[in-house]
Write an enzyme that holds these catalytic residues in place. Sequence first.
Site, PDB file in Angstrom:
ATOM      1  N   LYS A 127      45.075  50.310 -29.671  1.00 25.97           N
ATOM      2  CA  LYS A 127      44.857  51.559 -29.737  1.00 25.97           C
ATOM      3  C   LYS A 127      44.604  52.500 -28.502  1.00 25.97           C
ATOM      4  O   LYS A 127      44.266  51.803 -27.455  1.00 25.97           O
ATOM      5  CB  LYS A 127      43.633  51.872 -30.910  1.00 25.97           C
ATOM      6  N   HIS A 130      41.695  56.812 -25.490  1.00 31.20           N
ATOM      7  CA  HIS A 130      41.991  58.282 -25.390  1.00 31.20           C
ATOM      8  C   HIS A 130      40.678  59.148 -24.737  1.00 31.20           C
ATOM      9  O   HIS A 130      39.706  58.546 -24.497  1.00 31.20           O
ATOM     10  CB  HIS A 130      42.106  58.968 -26.750  1.00 31.20           C
ATOM     11  N   HIS A 133      37.135  58.401 -25.969  1.00 31.07           N
ATOM     12  CA  HIS A 133      36.605  57.339 -25.436  1.00 31.07           C
ATOM     13  C   HIS A 133      35.743  57.593 -23.989  1.00 31.07           C
ATOM     14  O   HIS A 133      34.911  56.782 -23.586  1.00 31.07           O
ATOM     15  CB  HIS A 133      37.392  56.103 -25.073  1.00 31.07           C
TER      16      HIS A 133
END
Length: 564
Positions: A127, A130, A133
């Site tokens: 994932k 982004h 985070h």
Amino acid sequence: MKDFKVLVSEILKNNIEELSLEEIIDLIEIPPNKDMGDYAFPCFKLAKVFRKSPNMIAEELSNKIETNDEISKVINMGGYVNFFVNKSSLAKKVIENVFSQKENYGKSNFGEGKTVVIDFSSPNIAKPFHIGHIRSTVIGNSLHKIYSSQGYKTERINHLGDYGTQFGKLIVAFKKWGNKEEVEKNPIKELLKLYVMFHDEAEKCPELEDEARAWFTKLENNDKEAKDLWQWFRDESLKEFSRVYDLLDIEFDSYAGESFYSDKMDKVIEKINEKGLLKQSQGTNIVDLEDFNMPPALITKNDGSTLYMTRDLAAAIYRKETYDFEKCIYVVGSQQSLHFQQLFKVLELMGFEGNMVHTPFGMVSLEEGTMSTRKGRVVFLEDVLKQAIEKTKETMLSKNPNAQNIDEISKVVGVGAVVFQELSNSRIKDYIFSWERTLSFDGETGPYVQYTHARCCSVLRKADEEITSNINYDLLNDEDSIEVLKIIDSFNKNILNALRKNEPHIITRFVLDLAQAFNKFYHDNPILVKDLELKKARLALVSATRQTLENALALLGMKAPEKM
Ligand code: ARG
């Protein structure tokens, strides 16, 4: 040596038994104008205790307290005891402290012998790493620096999301539509595409979900094909995450993510059962938390598979056994607050002892709405950092086309801009990510503070003067200098405050205050003057400011460039 606020508080403490030193420190204020002194202690809280008016108490206290080398005057001002510090001794104390401790100025051994576990960053395999985070990553890293600076041992743990039913989905998607070379070229973007594709297709064809579950069960049972694919997804994702960590100059002591606990699950479930906490409910196993006004904690699903919660329970127990921590901090978004309340409650019911802290932070959304991994609406952190570096380079070249080391400095400043912006919002506030604001070089930004540091360096380079001894501190008793000195003096207190609240924002505020006070001093007072004595005194202040800025920026995980 202690800072002046503490010193004043100690003097007060000797005269007030009814309040603790901590309480006194918290009450101390800075008077609104300089004629009123440097520190003020309000006596309103004592009025009830002593059954006297605040004014009378302040009058009595100010008469009782004697002046000395450090405190030149103590007076009552309408219910406040106001202290005037001796300016020259303030300057001498602060500057000598910084000069003797250098890169250690601000540090202490407050936490010696204690370990703090910091669980932060923790992105999910396959994932995107982004912009959401980044807050965990940057706050966690700063907390590590803050705790280490006060003598704590820290364990930085990246609790990777590398386990769970989504890996079954990914295996199905990859086997049906994936391409090895494409994934290797661009792992996360490609895996994300497959993940999004799976969800689109599963809407039309729900059997896919069953296939995915079957693959996850294979993975749990150590089936070779499933395991190899999973390992490959993990390796490729980590390669990409590492690029971001390198850019940010962030390291971890452990990458034990969720999968690390897959073989420790049975033991945890057994323990919960032993304590009589495990309840069956429609085929699932839960811990009932109704008595605590919380929904139940789900321990296993009806197909027997474990959950995020189960793995967090195992992780907490493992960490306690492995690190014997004094405190375990989870730097995770506020959307997961309930999860952590449940986790801590179950641990408590199991008889687990440990200081567990969830340090939540606000959500980051995009101008066009919240981010959604499934819909592919994300901003990648790596892109943000790279753009920040590019834009910094442009700005710097436009100012000075012949600038040296431009690539290195743009990296330090561009990345610093993003880090500083993340940390200058109070932790819990939600905010909307905007390219423009993040990359702006005006106002209260990282580049502004780094530039102030570079300015100090430039003055010191030009002066080329030895300034470590024979300084006439009486020459630093003007208002601008005193303001700078007081801020430098409060550095350690600010670090401890940031530590108690797990709030790096307190350090960004400190750094901005210092930069602003210094720039005022710099504009109002020529430094490289003919008068050698005056020049030396002012240079000493520049040097102490420079050192403090460098040390404070380090606590944020930022570098202090010498030239910009
Ligand atoms: N992987 C999770 C996420 O991206 C964060 C994990 C936080 N740490 C933990 N021990 N639960 O949302």
